[in-house]
Design a protein around this motif. Structure first.
Motif, short mmCIF file in Angstrom:
data_model
loop_
_atom_site.label_atom_id
_atom_site.label_comp_id
_atom_site.label_asym_id
_atom_site.label_seq_id
_atom_site.Cartn_x
_atom_site.Cartn_y
_atom_site.Cartn_z
N HIS A 89 58.13 5.09 -1.79
CA HIS A 89 57.27 6.15 -1.27
C HIS A 89 55.91 6.15 -1.97
N GLY A 90 54.99 6.93 -1.42
CA GLY A 90 53.67 7.08 -2.01
C GLY A 90 53.42 8.51 -2.47
N PHE A 91 52.18 8.81 -2.76
CA PHE A 91 51.73 10.14 -3.19
C PHE A 91 51.22 10.91 -1.97
N PRO A 92 51.54 12.19 -1.83
CA PRO A 92 52.27 13.06 -2.74
C PRO A 92 53.70 13.31 -2.26
N GLN A 93 54.47 12.27 -2.06
CA GLN A 93 55.78 12.39 -1.43
C GLN A 93 56.89 11.92 -2.35
N HIS A 94 58.09 11.79 -1.77
CA HIS A 94 59.27 11.31 -2.47
C HIS A 94 60.19 10.70 -1.42
N TRP A 95 61.47 10.56 -1.72
CA TRP A 95 62.40 9.86 -0.84
C TRP A 95 62.38 10.37 0.61
N TYR A 96 62.12 11.66 0.79
CA TYR A 96 62.18 12.25 2.12
C TYR A 96 61.09 11.72 3.05
N ALA A 97 60.11 11.03 2.49
CA ALA A 97 59.06 10.43 3.31
C ALA A 97 59.62 9.48 4.36
N TRP A 98 60.84 8.98 4.14
CA TRP A 98 61.41 7.97 5.04
C TRP A 98 62.37 8.54 6.07
N HIS A 99 62.55 9.85 6.12
CA HIS A 99 63.63 10.38 6.96
C HIS A 99 63.38 10.15 8.45
N LYS A 100 62.12 10.17 8.89
CA LYS A 100 61.85 9.92 10.31
C LYS A 100 62.10 8.45 10.67
N VAL A 101 61.75 7.55 9.78
CA VAL A 101 62.00 6.12 10.01
C VAL A 101 63.50 5.86 10.05
N ALA A 102 64.23 6.45 9.10
CA ALA A 102 65.68 6.24 9.03
C ALA A 102 66.36 6.67 10.32
N ALA A 103 65.86 7.75 10.93
CA ALA A 103 66.48 8.26 12.15
C ALA A 103 66.31 7.31 13.33
N LEU A 104 65.32 6.41 13.26
CA LEU A 104 65.03 5.52 14.38
C LEU A 104 65.67 4.14 14.25
N LEU A 105 66.15 3.81 13.07
CA LEU A 105 66.70 2.48 12.85
C LEU A 105 68.15 2.40 13.34
N PRO A 106 68.53 1.28 13.97
CA PRO A 106 69.91 1.13 14.41
C PRO A 106 70.83 0.86 13.22
N ASP A 107 72.12 0.88 13.47
CA ASP A 107 73.07 0.50 12.43
C ASP A 107 72.79 -0.94 12.00
N GLY A 108 73.13 -1.24 10.78
CA GLY A 108 72.92 -2.59 10.28
C GLY A 108 71.91 -2.67 9.17
N TYR A 109 71.38 -1.51 8.76
CA TYR A 109 70.46 -1.46 7.63
C TYR A 109 71.01 -0.51 6.56
N ARG A 110 70.75 -0.85 5.34
CA ARG A 110 71.03 0.03 4.20
C ARG A 110 69.70 0.36 3.55
N LEU A 111 69.23 1.57 3.74
CA LEU A 111 67.94 1.98 3.19
C LEU A 111 68.14 2.58 1.81
N ILE A 112 67.47 2.00 0.84
CA ILE A 112 67.55 2.44 -0.55
C ILE A 112 66.21 3.08 -0.89
N CYS A 113 66.21 4.41 -1.01
CA CYS A 113 64.97 5.18 -1.11
C CYS A 113 64.91 5.90 -2.46
N PRO A 114 64.41 5.24 -3.50
CA PRO A 114 64.34 5.91 -4.80
C PRO A 114 63.13 6.82 -4.90
N ASP A 115 63.24 7.83 -5.74
CA ASP A 115 62.07 8.56 -6.21
C ASP A 115 61.52 7.80 -7.40
N LEU A 116 60.23 7.48 -7.37
CA LEU A 116 59.64 6.81 -8.51
C LEU A 116 59.79 7.67 -9.77
N ARG A 117 59.77 7.04 -10.89
CA ARG A 117 59.89 7.73 -12.17
C ARG A 117 58.99 8.97 -12.20
N GLY A 118 59.59 10.11 -12.50
CA GLY A 118 58.83 11.35 -12.62
C GLY A 118 58.53 12.06 -11.32
#
Length: 299
Positions: free
Chosen positions: A47-76
Motif C-alpha cells: 500500500h501507499g500513503f495515507p493508507q494501509h491494507w484496506y486499500a486493496w479491498h476493492k481490487v480483491a473483490a474483483l479478482l477470481p479464485d486462484g489468487y492469494r493476496l498478501i496485504c501487509p501494513d508497512l512498518r508503523g
C-alpha cells in the motif's frame, strides 16, 4: 508493550469478511498482514500513503479464485508495530523479503501503489529472483527524465507539511482535514471516497504519523540525492513490469512515466483514462485486469 503500540493494535479495523488477519514477527517487529484467498498464485500487495491494507479491498473483490493476496501494513502503518527507525526504502525492502521468508514463499507476484510502488521498484532491483512480475501503480520508475521532473516539482508541495520531523508529525496527528484534503485532491473524482473511507484513513494517519513523517524524511535524505546522482542508472530492471498511471494524476503525471527504455528489459507503461492518483480506489477494475494480464501464466 509501549503505549503507541497498544494504540495501533487496538484501533478497530475496517470490516471485510473476506480478509484473514495475522501478525507475523519480522525482523524483530510485529507486522500486521491481511490475506485474501488461502491458496493460488501469491501476490504481495504494498500500500501507499495515507493508507494501509484496506486499500486493496476493492481490487480483491474483483479478482477470481486462484489468487492469494498478501496485504501487509508497512512498518508503523495500519496495525503493524511502530519502531523508532527502519523507514528508509532499504529497510522496508528488508521487511518485505523477510516477510516472504517467514511465509515460506520463494517467489511471488508483486503489486504496489504510491509509496508501495516505489518500494516495489527497489525490491525488483534488489532481489529480482523473488518476483515473477511487477504491477506498479501511480509511481514513476527509478529513471525519470530530469527535464520532466523539474517542471513537476511543484506538484509535491504538500510534502513540505509532512516530511519535517516536528511539523510533519503535528500535521498528520492533529490535522485530519489535511489527510482528507489530500485524498480528495489527488483523486480525479473526489466522490470516489465515501465519508467512511475518509474517516478511516484520517484516523489511521493520525496514529501512524511518526512512521509517515519518517518515510517522507528518509526519502529526502536518501532517495532524492540518489536520483540526482543517477544512482539507479547503474541498475537494470529484469522483472517483467506493467506500470499503470492515471491520465489525470496530479502527483505523478504521465510525463514522469517515460524514459525507462534504456534501463528495463520489459517495462510497459499504460495510462488509465480519466483516473487520478488512487487507481485501486478509482479504477479497481483496471488494476484487476492488470493483475490478470501480468500473472495469468503463473495461475
Amino acid at each position: 508493550m509501549a503505549p503507541h503500540t497498544v494504540l495501533v493494535s487496538e484501533r478497530p479495523m475496517p470490516e471485510d469478511i473476506r480478509a484473514e488477519h495475522r501478525w507475523p514477527e519480522v525482523r524483530g517487529t510485529r507486522l500486521h498482514l491481511a490475506e485474501y484467498g488461502g491458496t493460488g498464485t501469491p501476490l504481495l500487495m504494498l500500500h501507499g500513503f495515507p493508507q494501509h491494507w484496506y486499500a486493496w479491498h476493492k481490487v480483491a473483490a474483483l479478482l477470481p479464485d486462484g489468487y492469494r493476496l498478501i496485504c501487509p501494513d508497512l512498518r508503523g502503518f495500519g496495525w503493524s508495530e511502530p519502531t523508532p527507525r527502519g523507514y528508509d526504502m532499504d529497510a522496508l525492502a528488508e521487511d518485505a523479503l523477510a516477510l516472504l521468508d517467514a511465509l515460506g514463499l520463494e517467489r511471488v507476484g508483486l503489486v504496489g501503489h504510491n509509496w508501495g510502488a516505489h518500494l516495489g521498484f527497489r525490491l525488483c532491483l534488489r532481489a529480482p529472483e523473488r518476483f515473477t512480475g511487477y504491477l506498479a501503480l501511480n509511481m514513476s520508475h527509478p529513471w525519470p527524465r530530469h527535464r520532466a521532473v523539474l517542471p513537476n516539482l511543484w506538484r509535491m508541495w504538500y510534502t513540505a507539511f509532512v516530511e519535517y520531523p516536528v511539523l510533519g508529525r503535528a500535521v498528520l496527528r492533529h490535522w485530519p482535514g489535511f489527510t482528507r484534503f489530500l485524498l480528495r485532491h489527488q483523486a480525479a473524482d473526489p466522490a470516489v471516497w465515501t465519508d467512511t473511507d475518509l474517516a478511516e484513513y484520517a484516523a489511521a494517519t493520525s496514529v501512524s504519523a511518526p512512521a509517515a513523517q519518517s518515510l517522507f524524511w528518509q526519502y529526502v535524505l536518501h532517495d532524492i540525492p540518489a536520483l540526482v546522482r543517477g544512482t539507479w542508472r547503474r541498475h537494470r530492471l529484469t522483472v517483467p513490469t506493467l506500470l499503470l498511471g492515471g491520465e489525470r494524476d496530479v502527483v505523478v503525471p504521465p510525463s514522469l512515466l517515460a524514459g525507462s527504455e534504456p534501463y528495463a528489459d520489459e517495462l510497459t507503461v499504460r495510462l488509465v483514462p480519466g483516473a487520478g492518483h488512487f487507481l485501486p480506489q478509482e479504477r479497481p477494475e483496471a488494476v484487476a485486469e492488470g493483475i490478470g494480464e501480468l500473472f495469468a501464466e503463473s495461475r
